[in-house]
Motif scaffolding. Structure first.
Motif, PDB file in Angstrom:
ATOM      1  N   LYS A  92       0.856  -1.185   0.000  1.00 55.29           N
ATOM      2  CA  LYS A  92       0.000   0.000   0.000  1.00 55.29           C
ATOM      3  C   LYS A  92       0.893   1.237   0.000  1.00 55.29           C
ATOM      4  O   LYS A  92       1.833   1.331   0.769  1.00 55.29           O
ATOM      5  CB  LYS A  92      -0.918   0.002   1.218  1.00 55.29           C
ATOM      6  CG  LYS A  92      -1.998  -1.068   1.172  1.00 55.29           C
ATOM      7  CD  LYS A  92      -2.947  -0.941   2.357  1.00 55.29           C
ATOM      8  CE  LYS A  92      -4.056  -1.980   2.286  1.00 55.29           C
ATOM      9  NZ  LYS A  92      -5.016  -1.860   3.420  1.00 55.29           N
ATOM     10  N   VAL A 103       0.870   5.745  -1.193  1.00 53.79           N
ATOM     11  CA  VAL A 103       0.107   6.953  -1.517  1.00 53.79           C
ATOM     12  C   VAL A 103       0.952   7.815  -2.452  1.00 53.79           C
ATOM     13  O   VAL A 103       2.178   7.865  -2.324  1.00 53.79           O
ATOM     14  CB  VAL A 103      -0.229   7.741  -0.236  1.00 53.79           C
ATOM     15  CG1 VAL A 103      -0.975   9.032  -0.570  1.00 53.79           C
ATOM     16  CG2 VAL A 103      -1.041   6.892   0.713  1.00 53.79           C
ATOM     17  N   GLU A 104       0.302   8.491  -3.395  1.00 48.48           N
ATOM     18  CA  GLU A 104       1.020   9.401  -4.285  1.00 48.48           C
ATOM     19  C   GLU A 104       1.216  10.747  -3.594  1.00 48.48           C
ATOM     20  O   GLU A 104       0.267  11.352  -3.074  1.00 48.48           O
ATOM     21  CB  GLU A 104       0.248   9.602  -5.592  1.00 48.48           C
ATOM     22  CG  GLU A 104       0.959  10.546  -6.550  1.00 48.48           C
ATOM     23  CD  GLU A 104       0.229  10.730  -7.863  1.00 48.48           C
ATOM     24  OE1 GLU A 104       0.734  11.465  -8.728  1.00 48.48           O
ATOM     25  OE2 GLU A 104      -0.868  10.136  -8.014  1.00 48.48           O
ATOM     26  N   LYS A 137       3.104   3.321   3.342  1.00 45.08           N
ATOM     27  CA  LYS A 137       2.071   3.555   4.347  1.00 45.08           C
ATOM     28  C   LYS A 137       2.673   4.051   5.659  1.00 45.08           C
ATOM     29  O   LYS A 137       2.133   4.949   6.319  1.00 45.08           O
ATOM     30  CB  LYS A 137       1.285   2.265   4.579  1.00 45.08           C
ATOM     31  CG  LYS A 137       0.090   2.432   5.501  1.00 45.08           C
ATOM     32  CD  LYS A 137      -0.657   1.133   5.648  1.00 45.08           C
ATOM     33  CE  LYS A 137      -1.845   1.299   6.596  1.00 45.08           C
ATOM     34  NZ  LYS A 137      -2.570   0.016   6.791  1.00 45.08           N
ATOM     35  N   TYR A 158       3.583   7.629   5.278  1.00 49.82           N
ATOM     36  CA  TYR A 158       2.353   8.421   5.141  1.00 49.82           C
ATOM     37  C   TYR A 158       1.726   8.696   6.506  1.00 49.82           C
ATOM     38  O   TYR A 158       1.231   9.800   6.768  1.00 49.82           O
ATOM     39  CB  TYR A 158       1.385   7.687   4.223  1.00 49.82           C
ATOM     40  CG  TYR A 158       0.018   8.311   4.139  1.00 49.82           C
ATOM     41  CD1 TYR A 158      -0.196   9.481   3.424  1.00 49.82           C
ATOM     42  CD2 TYR A 158      -1.074   7.729   4.795  1.00 49.82           C
ATOM     43  CE1 TYR A 158      -1.448  10.066   3.356  1.00 49.82           C
ATOM     44  CE2 TYR A 158      -2.329   8.305   4.728  1.00 49.82           C
ATOM     45  CZ  TYR A 158      -2.512   9.481   4.003  1.00 49.82           C
ATOM     46  OH  TYR A 158      -3.749  10.058   3.949  1.00 49.82           O
ATOM     47  N   LYS A 177      -2.540  14.997   5.238  1.00 51.61           N
ATOM     48  CA  LYS A 177      -3.210  13.740   4.886  1.00 51.61           C
ATOM     49  C   LYS A 177      -4.631  14.005   4.395  1.00 51.61           C
ATOM     50  O   LYS A 177      -5.108  13.371   3.450  1.00 51.61           O
ATOM     51  CB  LYS A 177      -3.212  12.785   6.080  1.00 51.61           C
ATOM     52  CG  LYS A 177      -1.848  12.183   6.369  1.00 51.61           C
ATOM     53  CD  LYS A 177      -1.911  11.020   7.332  1.00 51.61           C
ATOM     54  CE  LYS A 177      -2.113  11.508   8.767  1.00 51.61           C
ATOM     55  NZ  LYS A 177      -2.023  10.381   9.722  1.00 51.61           N
ATOM     56  N   LEU A 182      -4.409  15.330   0.856  1.00 50.91           N
ATOM     57  CA  LEU A 182      -4.074  14.241  -0.075  1.00 50.91           C
ATOM     58  C   LEU A 182      -5.280  13.353  -0.335  1.00 50.91           C
ATOM     59  O   LEU A 182      -5.513  12.891  -1.443  1.00 50.91           O
ATOM     60  CB  LEU A 182      -2.909  13.417   0.474  1.00 50.91           C
ATOM     61  CG  LEU A 182      -1.542  14.114   0.526  1.00 50.91           C
ATOM     62  CD1 LEU A 182      -0.519  13.226   1.219  1.00 50.91           C
ATOM     63  CD2 LEU A 182      -1.070  14.465  -0.874  1.00 50.91           C
ATOM     64  N   LYS A 183      -6.087  13.117   0.710  1.00 54.23           N
ATOM     65  CA  LYS A 183      -7.274  12.280   0.568  1.00 54.23           C
ATOM     66  C   LYS A 183      -8.281  12.946  -0.372  1.00 54.23           C
ATOM     67  O   LYS A 183      -8.897  12.295  -1.233  1.00 54.23           O
ATOM     68  CB  LYS A 183      -7.895  12.025   1.933  1.00 54.23           C
ATOM     69  CG  LYS A 183      -9.057  11.043   1.890  1.00 54.23           C
ATOM     70  CD  LYS A 183      -9.598  10.766   3.292  1.00 54.23           C
ATOM     71  CE  LYS A 183     -10.758   9.771   3.225  1.00 54.23           C
ATOM     72  NZ  LYS A 183     -11.307   9.488   4.577  1.00 54.23           N
ATOM     73  N   SER A 239      -7.125  12.652  -3.893  1.00 50.72           N
ATOM     74  CA  SER A 239      -7.320  11.291  -4.369  1.00 50.72           C
ATOM     75  C   SER A 239      -8.769  11.060  -4.761  1.00 50.72           C
ATOM     76  O   SER A 239      -9.065  10.452  -5.796  1.00 50.72           O
ATOM     77  CB  SER A 239      -6.883  10.305  -3.285  1.00 50.72           C
ATOM     78  OG  SER A 239      -7.115   8.980  -3.694  1.00 50.72           O
TER      79      SER A 239
END
Length: 272
Positions: free
Chosen positions: A226, A228-229, A237, A240, A248, A251-252, A255
């Motif tokens: 897992k 995240v970009e 992860k 992150y 965060k 970023l969410k 996404s």
């Protein structure tokens, strides 16, 4: 002074033998080819574009106009494919094979200053260059199922010799690294080189297996991990989780927005 003709070249009176040509009179020594300056009185001449030329020069001019070669032995135009020998062109039938005596064709091969028919040459085991079709007497490059002179094994795009440097093959042609990348290659987003083995496709980019790693801790990643970009690069992860909460959340949201743009219809159905 009253009756002697004047020479068309030097303008002097002609006493004795007179050459009548090109609507003029000439001393025998003054009537010369306009290109090579050879005396024409006893050789004969050919009229070419208003010029008086010897036959070899006329043939050369004619061949030049036709885009053909002139035979260096008989000085006539070569209508068929010429035989190239010591960088000069000849009619092939002027020569015979050094080994078997057979009359040669344009496929004849030169080796150590001698000419051989193709069968005799092949029996001698001398490699033929895949580019120029000439014998290779020095260093040989083996590639693409053929053999090449070092200077003739070149990139199909830029035509620069590889000279021992690595090449990349595609559909029977060889390319340098730069042009292979431009035309065909999967280029690693991280190292910028052609990916020779397995390709990791992630974040709409291609990566070398060894280059696909967390951009924060450099830990190696696989598609099973897992991640995240972040800043167009993968973050594991664990790293992150160490990000600030506000980052965060941002970023969410990014996404989720990217997911809506990618699948607008499915998102609309789910919300309904």
């Amino acid at each position: 002074m009253l009756f002697a003709p004047c020479c068309g070249s030097c303008g002097e009176f002609i006493i004795g033998r007179v050459i009548k040509a090109m609507n003029n009179s000439w001393h025998p020594g003054c009537f010369r080819c306009e290109l090579c300056d050879v005396e024409l009185a006893d050789l004969g001449f050919v009229k070419n574009a208003g010029r008086h030329l010897c036959r070899p020069c006329h043939n050369r001019e004619k061949a030049k106009g036709l885009g053909k070669y002139i035979c260096q032995r008989c000085h006539l135009v070569i209508d068929e494919q010429p035989l190239m020998f010591r960088n000069d062109a000849y009619h092939p039938d002027h020569f015979s094979c050094t080994h078997c005596g057979k009359e040669l064709t344009a496929e004849a091969r030169e080796l150590k200053g001698e000419l051989y028919c193709l069968p005799c040459h092949d029996k001698m085991g001398v490699p033929i260059c895949g580019a120029c079709r000439r014998p290779i007497e020095g260093r040989v490059v083996n590639a693409l199922g053929k053999q090449w002179h070092v200077e003739h094994f070149v990139c199909a795009k830029c035509e620069k010799p590889f000279l021992g440097h690595r090449h990349y093959e595609k559909k029977g042609l060889a390319y340098c690294e730069t042009h292979y990348n431009q035309l065909f290659g999967d280029v690693c987003y991280n190292c910028g080189r052609v990916i020779e083995g397995d390709v990791v496709s992630a974040l709409n980019k291609a990566w070398c297996v060894n280059c696909f790693s967390c951009s924060t801790c450099n830990g190696k990643l696989t598609l099973k991990n897992k991640f995240v970009e972040f800043d167009m690069k993968p973050v594991c992860k664990r790293c992150y989780e160490k990000f600030p909460l506000e980052l965060k959340k941002r970023l969410k949201k990014l996404s989720e927005l990217a997911a809506r743009k990618a699948h607008p219809k499915s998102v609309g159905l789910n919300s309904a």
